[in-house]
Design a protein around this motif. Structure first.
Motif, PDB file in Angstrom:
ATOM      1  N   ARG A 297       0.735  -1.064   0.111  1.00 30.65           N
ATOM      2  CA  ARG A 297      -0.045   0.014  -0.065  1.00 30.65           C
ATOM      3  C   ARG A 297       0.983   1.217   0.010  1.00 30.65           C
ATOM      4  NH1 ARG A 297      -5.238   1.175   1.829  1.00 30.65           N
ATOM      5  NH2 ARG A 297      -5.609  -0.986   1.202  1.00 30.65           N
ATOM      6  N   PRO A 298       1.893   1.417   1.048  1.00 37.46           N
ATOM      7  CA  PRO A 298       2.756   2.555   0.799  1.00 37.46           C
ATOM      8  C   PRO A 298       3.612   2.671  -0.635  1.00 37.46           C
ATOM      9  CG  PRO A 298       3.119   1.314   2.816  1.00 37.46           C
ATOM     10  CD  PRO A 298       2.156   0.326   2.222  1.00 37.46           C
ATOM     11  N   TRP A 299       3.723   1.757  -1.233  1.00 39.63           N
ATOM     12  CA  TRP A 299       4.479   1.761  -2.520  1.00 39.63           C
ATOM     13  C   TRP A 299       3.566   2.311  -3.435  1.00 39.63           C
ATOM     14  CZ3 TRP A 299       8.597  -1.875  -4.304  1.00 39.63           C
ATOM     15  CH2 TRP A 299       9.747  -1.817  -3.707  1.00 39.63           C
ATOM     16  N   MET A 300       2.340   1.950  -3.486  1.00 37.79           N
ATOM     17  CA  MET A 300       1.180   2.220  -4.536  1.00 37.79           C
ATOM     18  C   MET A 300       0.691   3.617  -4.185  1.00 37.79           C
ATOM     19  SD  MET A 300      -1.483  -1.038  -5.235  1.00 37.79           S
ATOM     20  CE  MET A 300      -2.084  -0.889  -3.342  1.00 37.79           C
ATOM     21  N   ASP A 301       0.710   4.104  -2.709  1.00 33.36           N
ATOM     22  CA  ASP A 301       0.320   5.407  -2.593  1.00 33.36           C
ATOM     23  C   ASP A 301       1.327   6.532  -3.045  1.00 33.36           C
ATOM     24  OD1 ASP A 301      -2.109   4.476  -1.436  1.00 33.36           O
ATOM     25  OD2 ASP A 301      -1.335   4.830   0.504  1.00 33.36           O
ATOM     26  N   LYS A 302       2.494   6.099  -2.876  1.00 36.16           N
ATOM     27  CA  LYS A 302       3.758   7.012  -3.406  1.00 36.16           C
ATOM     28  C   LYS A 302       3.739   7.102  -4.801  1.00 36.16           C
ATOM     29  CE  LYS A 302       7.596   9.367  -3.015  1.00 36.16           C
ATOM     30  NZ  LYS A 302       7.886  10.951  -2.597  1.00 36.16           N
ATOM     31  N   ASP A 306       2.814  10.601  -6.966  1.00 35.21           N
ATOM     32  CA  ASP A 306       3.948  11.469  -7.786  1.00 35.21           C
ATOM     33  C   ASP A 306       3.658  11.156  -9.191  1.00 35.21           C
ATOM     34  OD1 ASP A 306       5.162  11.842  -5.383  1.00 35.21           O
ATOM     35  OD2 ASP A 306       6.780  10.420  -5.586  1.00 35.21           O
ATOM     36  N   GLN A 307       2.547  10.152  -9.462  1.00 40.54           N
ATOM     37  CA  GLN A 307       2.192   9.917 -10.863  1.00 40.54           C
ATOM     38  C   GLN A 307       3.765   9.247 -11.550  1.00 40.54           C
ATOM     39  OE1 GLN A 307       0.814  13.454 -12.698  1.00 40.54           O
ATOM     40  NE2 GLN A 307      -1.162  12.859 -12.215  1.00 40.54           N
ATOM     41  N   ASP A 308       4.090   8.277 -10.791  1.00 35.59           N
ATOM     42  CA  ASP A 308       5.249   7.653 -11.089  1.00 35.59           C
ATOM     43  C   ASP A 308       5.215   6.292 -11.655  1.00 35.59           C
ATOM     44  OD1 ASP A 308       7.904   6.562 -11.201  1.00 35.59           O
ATOM     45  OD2 ASP A 308       8.411   7.131  -9.300  1.00 35.59           O
ATOM     46  N   ASP A 309       5.505   5.893 -12.830  1.00 35.58           N
ATOM     47  CA  ASP A 309       5.276   4.471 -13.245  1.00 35.58           C
ATOM     48  C   ASP A 309       6.342   3.462 -13.244  1.00 35.58           C
ATOM     49  OD1 ASP A 309       7.335   5.540 -14.754  1.00 35.58           O
ATOM     50  OD2 ASP A 309       6.569   5.081 -16.860  1.00 35.58           O
ATOM     51  N   ILE A 310       7.025   3.896 -11.950  1.00 33.40           N
ATOM     52  CA  ILE A 310       8.357   2.824 -11.462  1.00 33.40           C
ATOM     53  C   ILE A 310       7.912   1.536 -11.299  1.00 33.40           C
ATOM     54  CG2 ILE A 310       8.181   3.409  -9.045  1.00 33.40           C
ATOM     55  CD1 ILE A 310      11.359   3.513  -8.870  1.00 33.40           C
TER      56      ILE A 310
END
Length: 549
Positions: A297-302, A306-310
């Motif tokens: 969940r924290p990874w998804m929220d971040k 950030d609109q990050d596709d990492i």
């Protein structure tokens, strides 16, 4: 009676061992030879990224030889035992392989363990060495823990510390990562043969203190090789390791050993936060990562903030240690374009994976397929009778990498293993028509706090030692992030000038910390109660307690 090795480890029956060799599951290679082979194939590949250090396979293997010689000079010998409690640092892998190459027996311990657990490992094994850091997270001093263990265990003669050593020996002084013109001549290998015990892994602790699991070279390396193939690892793979390195998931599913088998690299992270992890993913072009559901969940929220596709840049994001909620799995695939792999396994053996190329519904709603065709699985009702396909029942298993008994635990083994060698996992599961397994919960009384298993009995027994605690019951309460948290219901004997409920709750948490429980076992919530509800059998009715939350 089960066949046993020396020192209390249960062996595989001879007819099963012969079958597993004939089928090519067990190839007669020990872990020391495993690292030698990886070094011969991938000598100049990077094996480990640790902070700013890049360690090749050649350097890694040489450092292990150097460490073996140093440990030998300091008196460690084949047959000795050592508790290894180290953080995510390259020293963990060097010490692990050095002990095995020396013929000593590593006993895995997690950084979160405290005196209650670590002391029990020394008592169960009479280990004579301890490898730890100076400080851990929350400024915990492992050197103080070492002193406590020495006072309680005359067998503990040597302590090696990573960092500030105080009166103990330095781990860093045991090896060098530089390739020498005149390399250290390795001690004649004393590593055990492939059919013998390689190291002791830890159970989830379903009855309190974690039980010790004897893993042989043959059975463990079979699961490593097959897991690496299922996970499609190769020499270009880079695995981000933010879970504890000693955890079975981190070691073998496919884990660091799967990476070493494939010639890839382990990227060590000491902080599982998305900020730190995403930086490492970019810096090292990480291809794979493994998480427990609480970290997802924290990874998804971040990434969303950030609109990050990492996350979509990864070849694979593995999630295991506890069941991933279907809705979260669906979000990972649909919103973040993640190549998700669900993992369901246990340190005792059986591991299941969703496979790449499976239908989306299989990846979201199941925990995948077993590794081996000789992983035998039974799903039984309360009377040990098979349930119909698709029905929920108790999971039992045996196979080429599932143990036949815990270390020095005859009484417990009689309950946890059937006479014909099936392990009672304590999991409630369904098996679908396509063979996929669906985990529905635990039959054993245990709280799964973000992948960390808490035995309610252990915490209750610790709380009841408090002079003002009359009665206590620990229950699970739902949590959106961790899946479950713990709540202690306590009957309190009030005294004059008794503090408020909040103060009492804080005092109990400090009491358990001083008692020596790992921090994740300390109740998240404490409720004080005058009268407990009881079942018709005279037991505390925990279901009624949960309804009061």
């Amino acid at each position: 009676m089960p066949q046993t090795y020396l020192d209390g480890a249960v062996a595989y029956p001879a007819e099963f061992a012969q079958k597993y060799r004939e089928k090519g599951y067990w190839i007669g290679q020990n872990l020391s030879e495993f690292l030698h082979e990886a070094t011969e194939k991938y000598a100049d590949n990077i094996a480990i990224y640790c902070a700013e250090q890049k360690i090749t396979y050649r350097q890694f293997n040489s450092a292990v030889d150097c460490c073996v010689a140093s440990l030998y000079q300091r008196g460690l010998r084949s047959g000795d035992k050592a508790v290894v409690q180290l953080p995510n640092h390259h020293a963990f892998y060097i010490i692990f392989f050095a002990l095995i190459r020396l013929g000593a027996l590593p006993i895995m311990s997690l950084p979160a363990h405290r005196f209650s657990e670590v002391n029990s490992f020394f008592q169960q094994t009479e280990a004579n060495a301890y490898f730890c850091a100076d400080f851990g997270t929350q400024k915990f001093d492992y050197r103080a823990l070492a002193r406590q263990c020495q006072q309680s265990n005359p067998s503990l003669k040597q302590v090696f510390v990573l960092g500030e050593t105080a009166e103990f020996d330095s781990i860093s002084a045991l090896y060098t990562l530089e390739i020498q013109d005149n390399p250290v001549q390795p001690i004649v290998s004393q590593a055990s043969t492939a059919d013998q015990v390689a190291f002791l892994q830890l159970s989830g602790g379903s009855t309190g203190i974690p039980k010790l699991i004897s893993r042989t070279h043959d059975d463990y390396l079979y699961s490593v090789r097959e897991s690496a193939k299922i996970c499609e690892l190769n020499q270009y793979s880079k695995l981000l390791m933010v879970l504890p390195a000693a955890h079975n998931f981190s070691m073998s599913s496919a884990g660091a050993l799967g990476i070493f088998y494939s010639g890839g690299a382990v990227v060590l992270g000491t902080d599982p936060s998305p900020e730190t992890s995403f930086t490492l993913i970019r810096k090292h072009q990480v291809t794979d990562a493994c998480l427990v559901p609480a970290l997802v969940r924290p990874w998804m929220d971040k990434a969303a903030c950030d609109q990050d596709d990492i996350l979509s840049s990864l070849h694979c994001l593995q999630v295991g240690g506890a069941r991933l909620a279907d809705v979260v799995a669906n979000r990972l695939i649909d919103e973040f374009n993640v190549n998700l792999q669900q993992v369901f396994g246990m340190a005792e053996g059986l591991v299941n994976y969703t496979r790449f190329g499976m239908h989306k519904d299989q990846i979201i709603h199941t925990q995948g397929l077993k590794i081996s065709e000789d992983d035998e699985i039974l799903v039984l009702d309360e009377d040990d009778q098979p349930v119909a396909q698709g029905e929920v029942g108790h999971l039992l298993t045996r196979g080429p990498y599932t143990i036949r008994g815990y270390y020095k635990a005859e009484e417990h083994n009689a309950r946890s293993f059937t006479p014909d060698g099936f392990y009672r996992t304590g999991d409630l599961v369904r098996i679908l028509e396509d063979g996929c397994i669906v985990v529905e919960g635990r039959s054993k009384e245990q709280i799964n706090r973000g992948g960390e298993k808490i035995a309610t009995e252990e915490v209750e027994q610790a709380l009841i030692t408090h002079p003002q605690v009359q009665l206590v019951s620990l229950v699970a309460m739902p949590d959106d992030v961790l899946g479950e948290k713990s709540c202690a219901f306590v009957s309190w004997q009030a005294q004059q000038d008794d503090p408020s409920e909040i103060r009492r709750g804080l005092n109990l948490r400090q009491y358990l910390k001083d008692y020596g429980l790992a921090h994740y076992k300390i109740p998240d919530r404490v409720e004080f109660i005058q009268h407990f509800p009881y079942t018709a059998f005279g037991k505390i009715d925990k279901k009624t307690l949960v309804k009061q939350l």
